[in-house]
Enzyme design. Structure first.
Site, PDB file in Angstrom:
ATOM      1  N   ASP A  61     -27.016 -21.631 -26.586  1.00 44.74           N
ATOM      2  CA  ASP A  61     -27.010 -22.619 -25.500  1.00 44.74           C
ATOM      3  C   ASP A  61     -28.190 -22.464 -24.544  1.00 44.74           C
ATOM      4  OD1 ASP A  61     -24.130 -24.035 -25.676  1.00 44.74           O
ATOM      5  OD2 ASP A  61     -23.986 -21.933 -26.269  1.00 44.74           O
TER       6      ASP A  61
ATOM      7  N   ARG B 195     -22.305 -11.289 -12.080  1.00 44.32           N
ATOM      8  CA  ARG B 195     -23.035 -12.468 -11.596  1.00 44.32           C
ATOM      9  C   ARG B 195     -23.931 -12.151 -10.409  1.00 44.32           C
ATOM     10  NH1 ARG B 195     -22.413 -13.451 -16.461  1.00 44.32           N
ATOM     11  NH2 ARG B 195     -20.521 -14.534 -17.110  1.00 44.32           N
TER      12      ARG B 195
ATOM     13  N   ASP C 295     -17.737 -18.750 -12.945  1.00 46.82           N
ATOM     14  CA  ASP C 295     -19.095 -18.211 -12.954  1.00 46.82           C
ATOM     15  C   ASP C 295     -20.112 -19.159 -12.307  1.00 46.82           C
ATOM     16  OD1 ASP C 295     -18.440 -15.755 -14.073  1.00 46.82           O
ATOM     17  OD2 ASP C 295     -18.494 -16.540 -16.116  1.00 46.82           O
TER      18      ASP C 295
ATOM     19  N   SER D 268     -15.330 -17.598 -26.421  1.00 48.24           N
ATOM     20  CA  SER D 268     -16.363 -17.478 -25.400  1.00 48.24           C
ATOM     21  C   SER D 268     -16.261 -16.057 -24.857  1.00 48.24           C
ATOM     22  CB  SER D 268     -16.107 -18.494 -24.288  1.00 48.24           C
ATOM     23  OG  SER D 268     -16.849 -18.116 -23.147  1.00 48.24           O
TER      24      SER D 268
HETATM   25  N1  ARG Z   1     -12.160 -15.376 -16.186  1.00 48.03           N
HETATM   26  C1  ARG Z   1     -13.033 -14.281 -15.970  1.00 48.03           C
HETATM   27  C2  ARG Z   1     -13.720 -14.426 -14.652  1.00 48.03           C
HETATM   28  O1  ARG Z   1     -13.732 -15.473 -14.114  1.00 48.03           O
HETATM   29  C3  ARG Z   1     -14.017 -14.077 -17.114  1.00 48.03           C
HETATM   30  C4  ARG Z   1     -15.055 -15.128 -17.294  1.00 48.03           C
HETATM   31  C5  ARG Z   1     -15.830 -14.810 -18.508  1.00 48.03           C
HETATM   32  N2  ARG Z   1     -16.854 -15.750 -18.806  1.00 48.03           N
HETATM   33  C6  ARG Z   1     -17.061 -16.233 -20.022  1.00 48.03           C
HETATM   34  N3  ARG Z   1     -18.047 -17.070 -20.160  1.00 48.03           N
HETATM   35  N4  ARG Z   1     -16.332 -15.921 -21.038  1.00 48.03           N
HETATM   36  O2  ARG Z   1     -14.230 -13.481 -14.122  1.00 48.03           O
END
Ligand code: ARG
Length: 415
Positions: free
Chosen positions: A14, A95, A124, A175
């Site tokens: 991506d 992040r 995110d 994912s």
């Molecule tokens: N739900 C978790 C969070 O918000 C994990 C997010 C993981 N991201 C992903 N692109 N799989 O911290």
């Protein structure tokens, strides 16, 4: 001068497609930014070259593993950061470190905009953009997947048409986001929340049902931060890595929850964080030994708030800094050793040792050498229970409010 955009680049399909996609949609030059937070996989040089091959004008790569371990994972450990009492904030803490590098790269290359590959449904995007707004208030944010209609099918088609040097055939149903603090897996058949995770979901841990022999580890802490394993001094990064290996072999740190996202969606998440979860078990027990009672009770509330703030993408907020100050102050005496047995999915504390602890054998013992004056207990209890006693007498006195006493009377009749 042509506008420049820095893109948070993973090296995957991506974000590789996003390089060309963004330049076509905006006319800007794209600078790819790849940050190593211990996610494993390809080395940074390979990723840099791919970014350039996909049309980036520059590539900024950073090995941020020690920075991430010391400045993001260790504060999380000190705050016992577990969102919804379960999730050790794996993605949430990566992040902000990526944001720091994105903003640094934007400055270095004179970019006006930062791009990331998040969808519009997750946490995110919020973490990236709130962080960028805070560290670089003049920078704009775009998300090609969310704002420029870059879907996965279009990405595959684009990559094939432009013969981009990326593997587009293998279709991973999940994912995945991973770093040295842990691994997050979502989507695919996991979206049916009645489905149990299959073996292929896991990578950082082995099946706890078939563990090897128990592994006993001694973790040494200095002011809330682990500094040695079994007497060997190691960096924060090395400690997390070694604990990932050893606790992972025992199947520790597998988590399966339905989680409340900031954007209002409930989502099914599988996590594995063997090192983080084992270290948190050790840290919490050392706090039990070293924190004064009221400090410990209040810290639980602070820990929870800290965790929610970080989950919600407010890493760089003033309140987060204030709570860090509180947490750091509490860690002043959280030093010593914790011995744990790791086996079959559990880390169990078996021994504690601290020169700065509050455990006093002569106060606690029921054997010879008791220094506690038991005669004081009576007066303490009389006064401690006094306000309830006075209230009961009032209840008795006031007509019509004899319920609680009636209940007690009935109880004694039954027995
Ligand atoms: N739900 C978790 C969070 O918000 C994990 C997010 C993981 N991201 C992903 N692109 N799989 O911290």
């Amino acid at each position: 001068m042509t506008e420049r955009i820095v893109l948070a680049y993973s090296g995957g399909l991506d974000t590789s497609v996003a390089i060309g996609w963004i330049s076509e949609a905006t006319g800007a030059e794209v600078i790819a930014v790849a940050v190593d937070v211990g996610q494993g996989g390809e080395d940074l040089e390979t990723i840099r070259q791919r970014a350039l091959d996909c049309g980036a004008v520059e590539a900024y790569v950073a090995d941020a593993r020690d920075e991430f371990a010391e400045q993001y994972c260790m504060p999380t450990l000190k705050a016992n950061g577990l969102y919804m009492d379960a999730y050790p904030l794996v993605s949430a803490i990566s992040r902000p470190v990526i944001v720091r590098h994105l903003v640094a790269a934007a400055r270095q290359f004179g970019a006006s905009t930062v791009a990331h590959g998040c969808t519009g449904k997750g946490n995110d995007q919020v973490r990236f953009e709130v962080g960028i707004q805070t560290l670089g208030p003049d920078l704009k944010c775009i998300a090609p997947v969310r704002d420029l209609a870059l879907t996965r099918d279009k990405a595959i088609e684009y990559a094939e048409r432009h013969e981009l040097p990326i593997v587009t055939t293998k279709k991973n149903p999940f994912s995945i986001d991973q770093n040295v603090w842990g691994r997050a897996v979502e989507t695919g058949f996991l979206e049916d929340i009645w489905n149990g995770p299959t073996k292929d979901v896991y990578d950082y841990s082995d099946d706890p049902a078939f563990p090897p022999a128990p592994d006993v580890v001694t973790v040494t802490f200095d002011q809330g931060v682990p500094t040695a394993l079994d007497g060997r001094s190691l960096s924060a990064l090395q400690i997390i890595e070694e604990m990932n290996r050893r606790a992972g072999a025992q199947g520790i740190g597998r988590i399966d929850i339905v989680e409340d996202r900031l954007v209002g969606i409930k989502s099914r998440e599988i996590y594995e964080a063997p090192g983080a979860m084992a270290l948190m078990t050790a840290h919490r027990e050392l706090e039990n030994v070293t924190l004064e009672r009221e400090q410990a009770r209040f810290k639980k509330t602070v820990d929870q708030r800290w965790t929610e703030i970080v989950y919600d993408g407010q890493w760089f907020s003033p309140l987060k800094k204030n709570l860090d100050t509180f947490v750091d102050e509490t860690q002043k005496y959280v030093s010593g050793d914790i011995r744990m047995e790791m086996h079959g999915g559990r880390a169990t504390v078996q021994g504690r040792r601290s020169d700065t602890g509050l455990y006093d054998f002569s106060l606690a013992t029921y054997d010879e050498g008791d220094a506690f004056d038991q005669s004081s207990a009576r007066g303490f209890i009389d006064i401690f229970g006094l306000s309830s006693k006075v209230a009961t007498e009032r209840d008795e006195r006031v007509a019509g409010d004899v319920d609680s006493l009636a209940d007690v009377a009935q109880l004694s009749n039954e027995s």
